[in-house]
Design an enzyme around this catalytic site. Structure first.
Site, PDB file in Angstrom:
ATOM      1  N   ARG A  36       0.889  -1.082  -0.095  1.00 25.29           N
ATOM      2  CA  ARG A  36      -0.168  -0.039  -0.043  1.00 25.29           C
ATOM      3  C   ARG A  36       0.891   1.332  -0.177  1.00 25.29           C
ATOM      4  NH1 ARG A  36      -5.588  -0.646   1.487  1.00 25.29           N
ATOM      5  NH2 ARG A  36      -6.096  -2.830   0.458  1.00 25.29           N
ATOM      6  N   ARG A  40      -3.422   6.436  -0.487  1.00 29.10           N
ATOM      7  CA  ARG A  40      -3.938   7.781   0.255  1.00 29.10           C
ATOM      8  C   ARG A  40      -2.963   8.343   1.265  1.00 29.10           C
ATOM      9  NH1 ARG A  40      -8.996   4.330   2.606  1.00 29.10           N
ATOM     10  NH2 ARG A  40      -7.438   2.809   2.666  1.00 29.10           N
ATOM     11  N   ARG A  49      -6.599  11.277  -7.994  1.00 29.10           N
ATOM     12  CA  ARG A  49      -7.676  10.476  -7.926  1.00 29.10           C
ATOM     13  C   ARG A  49      -9.057  11.417  -7.911  1.00 29.10           C
ATOM     14  NH1 ARG A  49      -9.048   5.843  -5.247  1.00 29.10           N
ATOM     15  NH2 ARG A  49     -10.944   7.107  -5.711  1.00 29.10           N
ATOM     16  N   ASP A  85      -6.230  -3.644  -7.677  1.00 29.59           N
ATOM     17  CA  ASP A  85      -7.018  -4.034  -6.492  1.00 29.59           C
ATOM     18  C   ASP A  85      -7.189  -5.558  -6.695  1.00 29.59           C
ATOM     19  OD1 ASP A  85      -8.340  -2.898  -4.062  1.00 29.59           O
ATOM     20  OD2 ASP A  85      -9.465  -4.559  -4.636  1.00 29.59           O
ATOM     21  N   TYR A 160     -14.901 -11.948  -0.047  1.00 29.88           N
ATOM     22  CA  TYR A 160     -15.545 -10.860  -0.641  1.00 29.88           C
ATOM     23  C   TYR A 160     -16.759 -11.192  -1.471  1.00 29.88           C
ATOM     24  CZ  TYR A 160     -12.092  -7.663   1.083  1.00 29.88           C
ATOM     25  OH  TYR A 160     -11.520  -6.799   1.733  1.00 29.88           O
TER      26      TYR A 160
HETATM   27  O1  CP3 Z   1       0.328   0.305  -3.009  1.00 26.94           O
HETATM   28  C1  CP3 Z   1      -0.378  -0.676  -3.221  1.00 26.94           C
HETATM   29  O2  CP3 Z   1      -0.084  -1.715  -2.359  1.00 26.94           O
HETATM   30  C2  CP3 Z   1      -1.021  -0.936  -4.433  1.00 26.94           C
HETATM   31  C3  CP3 Z   1      -2.085  -0.997  -4.453  1.00 26.94           C
HETATM   32  C4  CP3 Z   1      -3.179  -1.955  -3.989  1.00 26.94           C
HETATM   33  C5  CP3 Z   1      -4.440  -1.343  -3.563  1.00 26.94           C
HETATM   34  N1  CP3 Z   1      -5.266  -2.779  -2.911  1.00 26.94           N
HETATM   35  C6  CP3 Z   1      -5.057  -0.030  -3.746  1.00 26.94           C
HETATM   36  C7  CP3 Z   1      -6.151   0.369  -3.009  1.00 26.94           C
HETATM   37  C8  CP3 Z   1      -3.186  -3.067  -3.450  1.00 26.94           C
HETATM   38  C9  CP3 Z   1      -2.004  -4.176  -3.536  1.00 26.94           C
HETATM   39  C10 CP3 Z   1      -4.279  -3.797  -3.035  1.00 26.94           C
HETATM   40  C11 CP3 Z   1      -4.818  -5.023  -2.654  1.00 26.94           C
HETATM   41  C12 CP3 Z   1      -5.999  -5.345  -1.978  1.00 26.94           C
HETATM   42  N2  CP3 Z   1      -7.145  -4.586  -1.975  1.00 26.94           N
HETATM   43  C13 CP3 Z   1      -5.847  -6.120  -0.674  1.00 26.94           C
HETATM   44  C14 CP3 Z   1      -4.823  -6.868  -0.450  1.00 26.94           C
HETATM   45  C15 CP3 Z   1      -3.744  -6.213   0.373  1.00 26.94           C
HETATM   46  C16 CP3 Z   1      -4.382  -5.877   1.823  1.00 26.94           C
HETATM   47  O3  CP3 Z   1      -4.382  -4.826   2.201  1.00 26.94           O
HETATM   48  O4  CP3 Z   1      -4.420  -6.963   2.705  1.00 26.94           O
HETATM   49  C17 CP3 Z   1      -7.207  -6.066  -0.233  1.00 26.94           C
HETATM   50  C18 CP3 Z   1      -7.779  -7.069   0.992  1.00 26.94           C
HETATM   51  C19 CP3 Z   1      -8.158  -5.261  -1.025  1.00 26.94           C
HETATM   52  C20 CP3 Z   1      -9.667  -4.956  -0.778  1.00 26.94           C
HETATM   53  C21 CP3 Z   1      -9.658  -3.448  -0.484  1.00 26.94           C
HETATM   54  N3  CP3 Z   1      -9.542  -2.402  -1.648  1.00 26.94           N
HETATM   55  C22 CP3 Z   1      -9.804  -2.857   0.570  1.00 26.94           C
HETATM   56  C23 CP3 Z   1      -9.815  -3.487   2.083  1.00 26.94           C
HETATM   57  C24 CP3 Z   1      -9.672  -1.325   0.234  1.00 26.94           C
HETATM   58  C25 CP3 Z   1      -9.965  -0.427   1.302  1.00 26.94           C
HETATM   59  C26 CP3 Z   1     -11.079   0.482   1.428  1.00 26.94           C
HETATM   60  C27 CP3 Z   1     -11.005   1.708   2.046  1.00 26.94           C
HETATM   61  O5  CP3 Z   1     -11.246   2.833   1.547  1.00 26.94           O
HETATM   62  O6  CP3 Z   1     -10.689   1.733   3.509  1.00 26.94           O
HETATM   63  C28 CP3 Z   1      -9.633  -1.078  -0.834  1.00 26.94           C
HETATM   64  C29 CP3 Z   1      -9.469   0.205  -1.584  1.00 26.94           C
HETATM   65  C30 CP3 Z   1      -8.010   0.493  -2.238  1.00 26.94           C
HETATM   66  N4  CP3 Z   1      -7.233  -0.525  -2.837  1.00 26.94           N
HETATM   67  C31 CP3 Z   1      -7.614   1.675  -1.923  1.00 26.94           C
HETATM   68  C32 CP3 Z   1      -6.268   1.656  -2.587  1.00 26.94           C
HETATM   69  C33 CP3 Z   1      -5.300   2.644  -2.730  1.00 26.94           C
HETATM   70  C34 CP3 Z   1      -8.143   2.726  -1.194  1.00 26.94           C
HETATM   71  C35 CP3 Z   1      -9.332   3.484  -2.051  1.00 26.94           C
HETATM   72  C36 CP3 Z   1      -8.926   4.807  -2.137  1.00 26.94           C
HETATM   73  O7  CP3 Z   1      -7.797   5.456  -2.250  1.00 26.94           O
HETATM   74  O8  CP3 Z   1     -10.155   5.669  -2.430  1.00 26.94           O
END
Ligand code: CP3
Length: 358
Positions: A36, A40, A49, A85, A160
């Site tokens: 991550r 954000r 974004r 994602d 999910y």
């Molecule tokens: O920097 C990185 O690691 C690359 C990008 C990345 C994202 N998601 C971007 C993202 C990666 C590797 C993921 C994988 C992902 N997505 C996982 C596995 C990694 C982990 O954290 O265990 C999981 C479980 C998800 C599902 C998911 N997507 C969640 C739980 C969320 C958070 C929701 C929230 O807003 O709290 C997301 C959204 C997400 N994926 C964001 C990002 C940057 C946030 C959305 C935003 O910025 O608006």
């Protein structure tokens, strides 16, 4: 979709610290990237974004490339993690899914019955937007910087799909697993080709390594993991093996599962922050032989100030060195024990990378 021969178009990295750590060569510096790291915590990300939904941004080549590269430029990390994602391949296959800010992936139609499973679309085609984004990223990375691609593991994706969104307890998922194991295994078997295909899209486009995120595996007992999940994750790693890129396997809260997860067959095992690396290495090594370790700074430590941060980084490096000296690990890639927390200061991430490299 992939020919039987391995594509020879892969770029050549030159002593990239991450790839050296995996191949057993002493890296020029301790390799580090952060899960991550794109997202954000970076003001430049929030700006890009504005007005675009998370999932839409994952299908815009220029945008996903720029977001992937932002943390590499800012923090001097040794790898980029593809901005995507775990639900991107589902969306690409035609599943109705959205990422709700502050919540996570939400499905329009949860998968609850055998008929739902049989109707779940499988990704059986290219994802040209992702491939085009990877091409742009590779043009900018230098030959020391690896690009890591990824996919969600079938268990975490299934959670999910079955729950219909993020879940605290994964009760519907476990109910299907135990109450209707035939449907459960059918769902896992239906997800495997989607995961493999999405990884192969990224591999054909030129990623240097891959990570399988089984983020929620830590909610399972080792017994259930081995019965209901391990065979399917093993299938994914074995189908990716012929591409000869480093394979990383990671989950959260997996201290009790490290041995079982290591049997799925990755070169690198991600370790969450709850387990000391030398303990993790002994569990992994005893189960299936020594691996490269990845981890495992508590993401909250990025809020603790330079003195405390330096002390923790030194402890983790010492534990990794001890594991390698004891023959329980083959190398170490520094990372967090889970992803960067949204409110983390970007400057504190840069500072952590500097300390890790020094
Ligand atoms: O920097 C990185 O690691 C690359 C990008 C990345 C994202 N998601 C971007 C993202 C990666 C590797 C993921 C994988 C992902 N997505 C996982 C596995 C990694 C982990 O954290 O265990 C999981 C479980 C998800 C599902 C998911 N997507 C969640 C739980 C969320 C958070 C929701 C929230 O807003 O709290 C997301 C959204 C997400 N994926 C964001 C990002 C940057 C946030 C959305 C935003 O910025 O608006």
């Amino acid at each position: 979709m992939c020919p039987e021969t391995i594509p020879s178009t892969r770029r050549t990295l030159n002593n990239a610290p991450i790839l050296d750590a995996v191949s057993g060569t002493t890296p020029t510096r301790t390799p580090v990237w952060f899960m991550r790291q794109a997202g954000r915590s970076l003001p430049e990300y929030l700006k890009l974004r504005e007005g675009i939904s998370m999932l839409d941004s994952c299908f815009q080549p220029e945008l996903l490339a720029e977001i992937t590269l932002q943390p590499v430029r800012r923090h001097d990390v040794d790898a980029a993690i593809l901005f995507s994602d775990i639900v991107v391949p589902l969306r690409a296959a035609g599943v109705e899914v959205e990422i709700v800010p502050g919540r996570g992936p939400v499905l329009a139609h949860p998968i609850r019955t055998r008929a739902d499973v049989d109707a779940l679309p499988i990704l059986d085609h290219d994802v040209p937007e992702v491939a085009a984004g990877i091409a742009i990223i590779l043009e900018e990375l230098n030959d020391q910087q690896a690009l890591i691609g990824f996919a969600g593991a079938p268990f975490t994706l299934a959670s999910y799909l079955v729950e219909g969104g993020p879940s605290k307890n994964h009760e519907r998922t476990k109910a299907m697993m135990h109450g209707d194991p035939a449907t459960w295994h059918a769902l896992m078997e239906r997800l495997v080709p989607t995961v493999v295909n999405f990884l192969e899209v990224q591999i054909d486009a030129g990623i240097d390594a891959m990570q399988l995120f089984d983020s929620w595996a830590g909610f399972l007992t080792a017994r259930d993991y081995e019965r209901y999940v391990l065979p399917h994750s093993t299938e994914i790693f074995s189908r990716i093996e012929r591409h000869r890129i480093p394979r990383i396997h990671f989950g959260v809260g997996t201290g009790e599962l490290l041995g079982s997860m290591s049997r799925a067959g990755s070169e690198v095992m991600g370790v969450d922050w709850r387990v000391p690396l030398d303990t993790a290495a002994r569990r992994i090594s005893a189960a299936s032989g020594p691996r490269v370790l990845q981890g495992n700074l508590d993401p909250a430590m990025l809020f603790a100030g330079t003195a405390a941060l330096s002390e923790e980084i030194a402890r983790i490096k010492a534990e990794a060195d001890a594991a390698i000296a004891a023959g329980d690990a083959r190398g170490h890639i520094f990372n967090l024990g889970h992803g960067v927390l949204p409110n983390t200061n970007a400057e504190d991430i840069t500072e952590a990378v500097r300390i890790i490299h020094s």
